[in-house]
Scaffold this active site. Structure first.
Site, short mmCIF file in Angstrom:
data_model
loop_
_atom_site.label_atom_id
_atom_site.label_comp_id
_atom_site.label_asym_id
_atom_site.label_seq_id
_atom_site.Cartn_x
_atom_site.Cartn_y
_atom_site.Cartn_z
N SER A 166 0.70 -1.12 -0.15
CA SER A 166 -0.05 0.05 0.18
C SER A 166 0.81 1.32 -0.06
CB SER A 166 -0.97 0.05 1.29
OG SER A 166 -1.97 1.05 1.26
N HIS B 158 -8.53 1.24 -0.51
CA HIS B 158 -8.41 0.21 -1.34
C HIS B 158 -9.94 -0.47 -1.66
CE1 HIS B 158 -4.15 0.27 -1.08
NE2 HIS B 158 -4.26 -0.04 0.08
#
Length: 286
Positions: free
Chosen positions: A87, A194
């Site tokens: 991430s 996400h």
């Protein structure tokens, strides 16, 4: 072949970076540069701030990026054959291998965190880690719910994170417990990272990314969106933007790195969260 991995949110700790600042001239220089570029003392938040302040998205992401990149820059043996970042860690990895400058990375992370924080405050989202179920069972449960809820982090063969609207998250978690989830842990975050909820952030972030100069990478970076090696700057940019609404394909990335010859995995950043995931992925792969 050597693979280097960079962690995302969740790996922060109190006092992070203070020892690096004291013991390395280059680290001290980069910490001071961080304060100058950002226009406030992020070092104070990192060195003396409380955990309540540090876990705020706009500070957490900056702190982890700064700490991770500085650790790579001051290392005498940072010689990767390939890299990946979880991430936020993707930005740390890109700065560490000089796809963009440390300063430009600071600007990207700062804007990314600010945009994501705004979305978190204007929506009711959350995330949960599910243990002990096949990916397909969790994916089907998300698809069948009528709310916004999706798989968001394929962390290991034993662990998948789901992300979405709070009510949808509660419904799906309740269902997954009934069908045999070994454990479900609600993450201490106030946003659905996400997931489609981050779509407004994605549009804003794309404009920021397009203003930053990216080089082609010297080393393949296995990006979260595809889990495949990328070198061209245009592809790296596109994947960074897509990442905000797409799942993090971490276990897939690690498996692909192994298939491409990675024999050692070194985590660069605060904590050792990724090392724990690597062990689970390797155990399942052998």
């Amino acid at each position: 072949m050597k693979a280097y991995l960079f962690p995302g949110q969740g790996s922060q700790f109190l006092g992070m970076g203070k020892n690096l600042y004291k013991n390395s001239h280059l680290a001290k220089k980069l910490f001071q540069l961080s304060d100058e570029v950002l226009g406030f003392r992020i070092t104070s938040v990192m060195f003396e701030g409380s955990m309540d302040i540090l876990k705020n998205t706009k500070y957490t992401q900056l702190a982890i990026y700064i700490y991770s990149v500085i650790k790579a820059k001051i290392s005498n043996n940072f010689e990767p054959d390939m890299v990946a970042g979880h991430s936020l860690g993707e930005l740390s990895a890109l700065a560490a291998i000089d796809v963009f400058s440390f300063e430009d990375g600071l600007k990207l992370v700062n804007q990314r965190a600010s945009i994501m924080q705004d979305i978190c405050e204007s929506t009711h989202g959350g995330m949960a880690v599910v243990f002990g179920l096949n990916d397909s069972m969790i994916e089907d449960a998300c698809k069948k719910d009528h709310g916004i809820i999706v798989p968001s982090n394929y962390n290991s063969p034993e662990q998948l994170v789901i992300s979405g609207e709070i009510q949808a998250l509660r419904r799906v978690c309740s269902f997954l417990k009934k069908i045999g989830a070994r454990k479900i842990f609600i993450l201490p975050v106030h946003g659905a990272f996400h997931s489609p909820i981050m779509k407004p952030a994605q549009k804003k972030f794309k404009k920021i990314v397009n203003k930053i100069y990216f080089k082609n990478s010297k080393y393949p970076i296995y990006q979260n969106v595809t889990a495949l090696p990328v070198i061209k700057s245009v592809d790296i940019k596109n994947n960074l933007v897509e990442q905000l609404t797409y799942p993090v394909k971490w276990k897939q990335s690690i498996k692909n790195m192994m298939d491409d010859g990675a024999s050692t995995f070194t985590e660069i950043g605060p904590g050792n969260i990724l090392q724990g995931l690597i062990k689970k992925i390797l155990r399942k792969s052998t």
